[in-house]
Write a protein that holds these residues in place. Structure first.
Motif, mmCIF file in Angstrom:
data_model
loop_
_atom_site.group_PDB
_atom_site.id
_atom_site.type_symbol
_atom_site.label_atom_id
_atom_site.label_comp_id
_atom_site.label_asym_id
_atom_site.label_seq_id
_atom_site.Cartn_x
_atom_site.Cartn_y
_atom_site.Cartn_z
ATOM 1 N N SER A 55 0.844 -1.189 0.000
ATOM 2 C CA SER A 55 0.000 0.000 0.000
ATOM 3 C C SER A 55 0.880 1.239 0.000
ATOM 4 O O SER A 55 1.894 1.289 0.712
ATOM 5 C CB SER A 55 -0.921 0.022 1.220
ATOM 6 O OG SER A 55 -1.868 -1.016 1.164
ATOM 7 N N VAL A 56 0.511 2.231 -0.789
ATOM 8 C CA VAL A 56 1.217 3.512 -0.775
ATOM 9 C C VAL A 56 0.178 4.623 -0.614
ATOM 10 O O VAL A 56 -0.939 4.521 -1.122
ATOM 11 C CB VAL A 56 2.045 3.734 -2.059
ATOM 12 C CG1 VAL A 56 3.095 2.647 -2.215
ATOM 13 C CG2 VAL A 56 1.163 3.809 -3.293
ATOM 14 N N PRO A 57 0.521 5.668 0.126
ATOM 15 C CA PRO A 57 -0.434 6.764 0.328
ATOM 16 C C PRO A 57 -0.484 7.685 -0.888
ATOM 17 O O PRO A 57 0.433 7.705 -1.713
ATOM 18 C CB PRO A 57 0.139 7.493 1.543
ATOM 19 C CG PRO A 57 1.622 7.269 1.427
ATOM 20 C CD PRO A 57 1.782 5.876 0.863
ATOM 21 N N ALA A 58 -1.552 8.443 -0.975
ATOM 22 C CA ALA A 58 -1.641 9.506 -1.973
ATOM 23 C C ALA A 58 -1.081 10.777 -1.354
ATOM 24 O O ALA A 58 -1.498 11.156 -0.253
ATOM 25 C CB ALA A 58 -3.090 9.713 -2.404
ATOM 26 N N PRO A 59 -0.129 11.435 -2.006
ATOM 27 C CA PRO A 59 0.360 12.700 -1.466
ATOM 28 C C PRO A 59 -0.786 13.685 -1.262
ATOM 29 O O PRO A 59 -1.729 13.738 -2.060
ATOM 30 C CB PRO A 59 1.323 13.197 -2.552
ATOM 31 C CG PRO A 59 1.763 11.954 -3.263
ATOM 32 C CD PRO A 59 0.562 11.052 -3.253
ATOM 33 N N GLN A 60 -0.724 14.465 -0.208
ATOM 34 C CA GLN A 60 -1.783 15.424 0.087
ATOM 35 C C GLN A 60 -1.563 16.690 -0.725
ATOM 36 O O GLN A 60 -0.543 17.366 -0.590
ATOM 37 C CB GLN A 60 -1.803 15.747 1.583
ATOM 38 C CG GLN A 60 -2.186 14.564 2.453
ATOM 39 C CD GLN A 60 -2.264 14.925 3.920
ATOM 40 O OE1 GLN A 60 -1.951 16.044 4.313
ATOM 41 N NE2 GLN A 60 -2.702 13.995 4.740
ATOM 42 N N VAL A 61 -2.517 16.982 -1.599
ATOM 43 C CA VAL A 61 -2.464 18.190 -2.417
ATOM 44 C C VAL A 61 -3.855 18.812 -2.435
ATOM 45 O O VAL A 61 -4.850 18.166 -2.081
ATOM 46 C CB VAL A 61 -2.027 17.884 -3.872
ATOM 47 C CG1 VAL A 61 -0.611 17.330 -3.911
ATOM 48 C CG2 VAL A 61 -2.995 16.909 -4.536
ATOM 49 N N THR A 62 -3.922 20.053 -2.845
ATOM 50 C CA THR A 62 -5.214 20.690 -3.063
ATOM 51 C C THR A 62 -5.717 20.246 -4.427
ATOM 52 O O THR A 62 -5.105 20.536 -5.456
ATOM 53 C CB THR A 62 -5.082 22.221 -3.026
ATOM 54 O OG1 THR A 62 -4.591 22.612 -1.732
ATOM 55 C CG2 THR A 62 -6.434 22.882 -3.272
ATOM 56 N N VAL A 63 -6.830 19.530 -4.434
ATOM 57 C CA VAL A 63 -7.324 18.915 -5.660
ATOM 58 C C VAL A 63 -8.159 19.908 -6.446
ATOM 59 O O VAL A 63 -9.142 20.461 -5.938
ATOM 60 C CB VAL A 63 -8.160 17.652 -5.338
ATOM 61 C CG1 VAL A 63 -8.756 17.059 -6.613
ATOM 62 C CG2 VAL A 63 -7.284 16.613 -4.635
ATOM 63 N N ALA A 64 -7.766 20.133 -7.714
ATOM 64 C CA ALA A 64 -8.577 20.942 -8.626
ATOM 65 C C ALA A 64 -9.699 20.087 -9.197
ATOM 66 O O ALA A 64 -10.868 20.461 -9.169
ATOM 67 C CB ALA A 64 -7.718 21.519 -9.740
ATOM 68 N N ASP A 65 -9.347 18.937 -9.740
ATOM 69 C CA ASP A 65 -10.303 17.912 -10.153
ATOM 70 C C ASP A 65 -9.522 16.636 -10.402
ATOM 71 O O ASP A 65 -8.283 16.625 -10.317
ATOM 72 C CB ASP A 65 -11.127 18.324 -11.384
ATOM 73 C CG ASP A 65 -10.281 18.536 -12.637
ATOM 74 O OD1 ASP A 65 -9.497 17.630 -12.993
ATOM 75 O OD2 ASP A 65 -10.412 19.590 -13.284
ATOM 76 N N THR A 66 -10.213 15.539 -10.659
ATOM 77 C CA THR A 66 -9.541 14.247 -10.827
ATOM 78 C C THR A 66 -9.600 13.752 -12.267
ATOM 79 O O THR A 66 -9.405 12.569 -12.522
ATOM 80 C CB THR A 66 -10.156 13.190 -9.891
ATOM 81 O OG1 THR A 66 -11.552 13.034 -10.206
ATOM 82 C CG2 THR A 66 -10.002 13.594 -8.444
ATOM 83 N N VAL A 67 -9.849 14.663 -13.227
ATOM 84 C CA VAL A 67 -9.877 14.269 -14.633
ATOM 85 C C VAL A 67 -8.503 13.716 -15.035
ATOM 86 O O VAL A 67 -7.482 14.386 -14.875
ATOM 87 C CB VAL A 67 -10.253 15.466 -15.528
ATOM 88 C CG1 VAL A 67 -10.173 15.078 -17.007
ATOM 89 C CG2 VAL A 67 -11.651 15.968 -15.186
ATOM 90 N N GLY A 68 -8.467 12.490 -15.525
ATOM 91 C CA GLY A 68 -7.222 11.887 -15.987
ATOM 92 C C GLY A 68 -6.306 11.372 -14.898
ATOM 93 O O GLY A 68 -5.163 10.977 -15.180
#
Length: 314
Positions: free
Chosen positions: A235-248
């Motif tokens: 398992s690897v974590p997702a880096p924490q970022v401010t998400v604009a959207d998840t397109v692509g």
């Protein structure tokens, strides 16, 4: 060379026009195109196998691909219109309305495709191209004829609304996944494929039983999990970022994964069969970072290799 095989379309991204109201901005999109562009920006030798229209949107797609160093020798040029996918964002998550009748990609026939480049050693299939017939059969035929001796990645990227004949779709998709070395799918995809599975682990094991040597399940902000036939689970974590959207996002994750494996000299069937936990962790961590940069931007806009050396807000 890595060949991405599948749709190239126009995402109509919400963009309010001057003066108010509702408007859309045409942006290059489609699973295969997104992955190809991301791979090109990451410095990989990459080509696209698809059909591009001669219309103005097809020209826009060709220009975007060329600008990101994607080889177009595997592209069929046709007079049919480009698929349009209108995007609506709900809490940053995209919902799509596809306009795809008689389109360049959907009506693709196997005989229209040029010969594959001899340098192609990896084939990456996925997206709506695996669901929309008759083009879906052309890609299945391509895998059947040219998959032997090459590394194969399958990304189902299931859109239930586009599945007209579920039994036929499941049969074709299962046959393709059985030919794969790597499967990448979202937790939603896994739930659709195996609704009876009590958890991700059980669903992933069912996929490994088909024959792949690696299954990777992405879980959005919860990170990603990788599974090997010997029982290894990473398992690897997702880096924490401010998400604009998840397109692509998933398409870019695939590019990061393939690029990392390629750079480590692991993108061969023999190497994947011997993949160890440390190698898998490194590849998935890189993929998660590449995808995190992409989701911090509006639309599908994957990073260039030099951007990975730059600090990003966490």
């Amino acid at each position: 060379m890595i060949l991405c095989c599948g749709e190239a379309l126009i995402d109509m991204i919400p963009a309010p026009p001057i003066g108010g109201g509702r408007g859309f901005l045409p942006q290059p999109g489609g699973g295969a195109l997104n992955t190809a562009i991301a791979l090109g920006r990451l410095g990989q030798s990459v080509g696209l196998v698809t059909a591009l229209s001669s219309d103005m949107f097809g020209q826009q797609l060709a220009e975007a691909l060329t600008a990101s160093q994607v080889d177009l020798s595997g592209v069929a040029r046709v007079d049919r219109p480009t698929t349009l996918a209108f995007v609506r964002l709900r809490d940053g998550q995209p919902e799509y309305a596809f306009y795809d009748e008689n389109s360049a990609g959907r009506m693709l026939g196997a005989a229209e495709l040029p010969p594959l480049p001899e340098a192609a050693k990896t084939l990456c299939f996925g997206g709506i191209s695996l669901a929309c017939e008759p083009g879906a059969d052309a890609y299945a035929d391509l895998l059947s004829r040219h998959g032997a001796g090459r590394v194969v990645l399958i990304d189902p990227n299931i859109r239930p609304a586009l599945v007209e004949d579920e039994a036929r779709y499941r049969t074709r998709l299962t046959a393709m996944m059985a030919r794969a070395d790597i499967l990448r799918l979202s937790d939603e995809d896994l739930g659709w494929l195996y609704p009876e599975a009590p958890d991700l682990h059980s669903g992933a094991r069912a996929l490994l039983a088909l024959g792949p040597t690696l299954v990777v399940v992405t879980r959005g902000a919860a990170g990603a999990a990788g599974y090997l036939p010997d029982g290894t689970e990473i398992s690897v974590p997702a880096p924490q970022v401010t998400v604009a959207d998840t397109v692509g996002a998933g398409d870019t994750f695939i590019a990061g994964l393939l690029a990392a494996l390629s750079d480590q000299g692991l993108l061969t069937a023999a190497s994947l069969a011997r993949l160890d936990p440390e190698q898998l962790t490194a590849a998935m961590t890189h993929a998660a970072r590449v995808a995190a940069i992409a989701v911090s931007r509006a639309g599908s806009n994957p990073p260039w290799a030099h951007e990975l050396a730059m600090p990003h807000p966490m």
